[in-house]
Design a protein around this motif. Structure first.
Motif, mmCIF file in Angstrom:
data_model
loop_
_atom_site.group_PDB
_atom_site.id
_atom_site.type_symbol
_atom_site.label_atom_id
_atom_site.label_comp_id
_atom_site.label_asym_id
_atom_site.label_seq_id
_atom_site.Cartn_x
_atom_site.Cartn_y
_atom_site.Cartn_z
ATOM 1 N N PRO A 15 0.795 -1.229 0.000
ATOM 2 C CA PRO A 15 0.000 0.000 0.000
ATOM 3 C C PRO A 15 0.829 1.282 0.000
ATOM 4 O O PRO A 15 0.400 2.296 -0.549
ATOM 5 N N SER A 16 2.017 1.250 0.610
ATOM 6 C CA SER A 16 2.813 2.476 0.691
ATOM 7 C C SER A 16 3.349 2.911 -0.665
ATOM 8 O O SER A 16 3.750 4.067 -0.828
ATOM 9 N N THR A 17 3.360 2.004 -1.652
ATOM 10 C CA THR A 17 3.854 2.381 -2.975
ATOM 11 C C THR A 17 2.769 2.353 -4.050
ATOM 12 O O THR A 17 2.773 3.178 -4.956
ATOM 13 N N SER A 18 1.830 1.423 -3.954
ATOM 14 C CA SER A 18 0.809 1.278 -5.001
ATOM 15 C C SER A 18 -0.608 1.289 -4.454
ATOM 16 O O SER A 18 -1.555 0.995 -5.188
ATOM 17 N N ILE B 27 1.126 -1.171 10.906
ATOM 18 C CA ILE B 27 2.070 -1.417 9.813
ATOM 19 C C ILE B 27 2.195 -0.171 8.944
ATOM 20 O O ILE B 27 3.310 0.214 8.545
ATOM 21 N N ALA B 28 1.080 0.496 8.657
ATOM 22 C CA ALA B 28 1.110 1.693 7.805
ATOM 23 C C ALA B 28 1.928 2.812 8.438
ATOM 24 O O ALA B 28 2.698 3.493 7.746
ATOM 25 N N ARG B 29 1.792 3.007 9.743
ATOM 26 C CA ARG B 29 2.495 4.146 10.350
ATOM 27 C C ARG B 29 3.984 3.877 10.559
ATOM 28 O O ARG B 29 4.737 4.792 10.906
ATOM 29 N N ALA B 30 4.399 2.636 10.323
ATOM 30 C CA ALA B 30 5.830 2.314 10.400
ATOM 31 C C ALA B 30 6.531 2.556 9.062
ATOM 32 O O ALA B 30 7.744 2.359 8.970
ATOM 33 N N LYS B 31 5.767 2.965 8.050
ATOM 34 C CA LYS B 31 6.319 3.185 6.709
ATOM 35 C C LYS B 31 6.168 4.647 6.327
ATOM 36 O O LYS B 31 5.387 5.376 6.946
ATOM 37 N N PRO B 32 6.884 5.104 5.290
ATOM 38 C CA PRO B 32 6.736 6.494 4.859
ATOM 39 C C PRO B 32 5.297 6.788 4.448
ATOM 40 O O PRO B 32 4.646 5.988 3.789
ATOM 41 N N GLY B 33 4.801 7.939 4.865
ATOM 42 C CA GLY B 33 3.437 8.335 4.542
ATOM 43 C C GLY B 33 2.939 9.327 5.564
ATOM 44 O O GLY B 33 3.533 9.493 6.645
ATOM 45 N N PRO B 34 1.825 9.994 5.272
ATOM 46 C CA PRO B 34 1.320 11.031 6.182
ATOM 47 C C PRO B 34 1.032 10.534 7.590
ATOM 48 O O PRO B 34 1.285 11.237 8.566
ATOM 49 N N ILE B 35 0.504 9.300 7.722
ATOM 50 C CA ILE B 35 0.166 8.824 9.061
ATOM 51 C C ILE B 35 1.403 8.661 9.933
ATOM 52 O O ILE B 35 1.346 8.773 11.158
ATOM 53 N N ALA B 36 2.567 8.457 9.300
ATOM 54 C CA ALA B 36 3.803 8.297 10.060
ATOM 55 C C ALA B 36 4.223 9.595 10.741
ATOM 56 O O ALA B 36 5.032 9.570 11.677
ATOM 57 N N THR B 37 3.683 10.728 10.272
ATOM 58 C CA THR B 37 4.059 12.018 10.843
ATOM 59 C C THR B 37 3.194 12.393 12.047
ATOM 60 O O THR B 37 3.481 13.392 12.714
ATOM 61 N N LEU B 38 2.141 11.625 12.313
ATOM 62 C CA LEU B 38 1.223 11.979 13.392
ATOM 63 C C LEU B 38 1.781 11.548 14.753
ATOM 64 O O LEU B 38 2.479 10.539 14.853
ATOM 65 N N PRO B 39 1.437 12.292 15.812
ATOM 66 C CA PRO B 39 1.931 11.951 17.163
ATOM 67 C C PRO B 39 1.099 10.840 17.803
ATOM 68 O O PRO B 39 0.459 11.028 18.833
ATOM 69 N N ASP C 116 9.440 15.578 1.381
ATOM 70 C CA ASP C 116 10.288 15.516 0.192
ATOM 71 C C ASP C 116 9.566 15.857 -1.102
ATOM 72 O O ASP C 116 10.142 15.771 -2.177
ATOM 73 N N TRP C 117 8.297 16.264 -1.023
ATOM 74 C CA TRP C 117 7.607 16.833 -2.184
ATOM 75 C C TRP C 117 7.344 18.323 -1.988
ATOM 76 O O TRP C 117 6.822 18.985 -2.891
ATOM 77 N N GLY C 118 7.667 18.838 -0.832
ATOM 78 C CA GLY C 118 7.374 20.239 -0.541
ATOM 79 C C GLY C 118 8.615 21.103 -0.563
ATOM 80 O O GLY C 118 9.522 20.919 -1.371
ATOM 81 N N ALA C 119 8.646 22.076 0.362
ATOM 82 C CA ALA C 119 9.748 23.038 0.411
ATOM 83 C C ALA C 119 11.072 22.322 0.640
ATOM 84 O O ALA C 119 11.159 21.368 1.404
#
Length: 501
Positions: free
Chosen positions: A40-43, A109-121, A423-426
């Motif tokens: 899911p993290s890639t496709s 599993i999702a929050r252990a991978k790159p993605g928006p949910i990984a940035t949440l506290p 890595d897609w922003g500033a």
């Protein structure tokens, strides 16, 4: 959050015209995105769009959050504990039950991978009877919107290998995969035990077709029924064809120039302002993209409170750009390219052909920037080169199509891109005030004043330079009805499509 406003989704029909003979049990989809794997993290965005997987939370075209695999949710008074009530009677495609334990496992599993949910506290995700509880270390009012993002889709426990990587796509959607062949194709069929309404068409296929010319020919010939993401020239041609219906809608995506603000050529506000002044965005929008207007600020009018009508619009002024560059010590060389301290103002602009308009726009930008003395070499490559170049610090300029609807609350993308900057922003740019303002909004505090201040900072400092606001286009084979464009780009809407009788 103020809901985003979009034009009504228009379903176009070709009344009175003869239709080709259609296969009643299959919708063939062609789109530019390769299927990298079952992961899911890639496709995951492909599986979600095809109706194979689902998320806890859904969203309607206006950005209003809807029940998905969770029927309701609530948060404690301190904003730290969220409870999501799970839908009853849901089965995964392998016949196992959707349980709180399975959902908690997928989210962990999702929050252990790159993605928006990984940035949440998030401090913990727990399974209770009929409920999943998510505990935070600080309030995040947009948490439900994060759970509508494709990388948080819920897969069965058997879908994952021991390392947490998905090895199969076992979802809960109206279609179940019967054949997955990365990177190019999949086949899925209607899932008889789906908890919701059955699709009108029982089979769907997906083909990754990178060349837009090929996708347009597939639409025109009838070899594909649903063709996603077309270039302006193809749209113009297909709109004249009785073989297809062409749909278009404004979406919360901006074509923009990502600038390495740490590069010695762009490490001042004045240098980035000169770059913006050198770009004729209105000309690009009208001549290349066939859009009515260019972008004069980052967020399009469709984005409600994030579009700031009080901002002084960005505009094209090549002479003013030259003056700013001269003030920064740049002088024209014999061939017209600027030099300073023995260095030529020469850069590489990286873009990708997944979105067919990007290389076309890059070619025009090359000419416009040369007009003020900036030499650009275009590198049209895989889209993954943008984030990898960001992480390595080697990216100089990137032409990208940034989707502010990855999460159905723009604050999620704003946090990712500018506070402190994904890595897609500033890139090479940081602003403490934006971080504070964005975090305030994420906690559910503040409102229009904070959004307006964020947009003012971005308009002044230009860590990214907007070029055009997007319209999404697709072609649907004549004879089908019910096709729409989802502004959030989460769903192709295949289960609702049917043949006209």
């Amino acid at each position: 959050m103020r809901p985003l406003k979009y034009p009504l989704l228009v379903v176009m029909t070709l009344a009175g015209l003869s239709s080709p003979v259609l296969a009643e049990d299959t919708i063939d989809v062609a789109a530019p995105f390769e299927i990298q794997s079952a992961e899911p993290s890639t496709s995951g965005h492909i599986f979600l769009r095809m109706g194979i997987t689902e998320t806890l939370v859904d969203a309607d075209p206006d950005g209003t959050l809807l029940a998905g695999l969770a029927t309701a949710w609530n948060v404690s008074e301190d904003g730290l504990t969220w409870r999501f009530d799970l839908r009853e009677g849901v089965l995964f495609h392998d016949g196992t039950d959707l349980t709180p334990e399975a959902v908690a496992n997928a989210l962990d599993i999702a929050r252990a991978k790159p993605g928006p949910i990984a940035t949440l506290p998030i401090s913990a995700i727990a399974a209770e009877t009929g409920v999943v509880t998510i505990t935070l270390t600080e309030p995040q009012s947009a948490l439900p919107a994060y759970l509508a993002e494709s990388r948080t889709q819920i897969l069965a426990p058997a879908a994952y290998g021991p390392d947490g990587q998905a090895v199969a796509v076992i979802g809960t959607g109206p279609y179940a995969i019967t054949d997955l062949r990365p990177p190019l194709s999949l086949h899925a069929t209607a899932f008889a035990d789906y908890w919701g309404a059955q699709p009108h068409v029982s089979n769907v296929t997906y083909s990754a077709v990178s060349r837009v010319e090929t996708r347009a020919l597939l639409a025109e010939s009838g070899d594909a029924d649903f063709v996603f993401n077309l270039d302006p020239a193809s749209v113009t041609r297909l709109a004249q064809s009785a073989a297809v219906q062409v749909l278009s809608v404004a979406i919360p995506r901006t074509l923009m120039l990502k600038v390495n603000s740490a590069h010695p050529f762009f490490d001042t506000v004045e240098a980035r302002q000169a770059l913006s002044l050198a770009i004729d965005s209105a000309g690009i929008a009208q001549a290349v993209l066939r859009y009515p207007d260019g972008a004069d600020q980052l967020f399009p009018p469709a984005m409600g409170g994030w579009h700031n009508p009080d901002l002084e619009p960005l505009h094209y002024d090549a002479e003013a750009a030259r003056e700013l560059l001269a003030d920064l010590g740049w002088e024209p060389g014999a061939d017209g390219i600027l030099t300073r301290n023995g260095q030529r103002f020469a850069l590489t602009l990286t873009t990708y052909p997944d979105r067919p308009e990007l290389p076309l726009v890059a070619a025009v930008l090359e000419q416009q920037l040369r007009g003020v003395g900036i030499e650009v070499t275009i590198n049209s490559t895989n889209s993954s080169e943008i984030p990898s170049g960001h992480q390595a610090g080697t990216l100089e300029l990137g032409l990208i199509a940034r989707n502010f609807a990855l999460i159905p609350d723009p604050i999620g993308t704003v946090l990712s891109d500018f506070a402190p900057g994904g890595d897609w922003g500033a890139m090479g740019w940081h602003n403490d005030e934006i971080v504070e303002l964005a975090q305030t909004l994420a906690r559910g505090e503040g409102g229009d004043a904070e959004r307006a201040r964020i947009t003012t900072i971005l308009q002044t400092e230009l860590p990214v330079i907007p070029v055009a606001w997007y319209q999404q286009t697709l072609a649907v084979r004549a004879g089908f009805e019910g096709a729409v464009i989802d502004p959030w780009e989460r769903d192709f809407g295949l289960p609702a499509m049917r043949l006209v009788k």
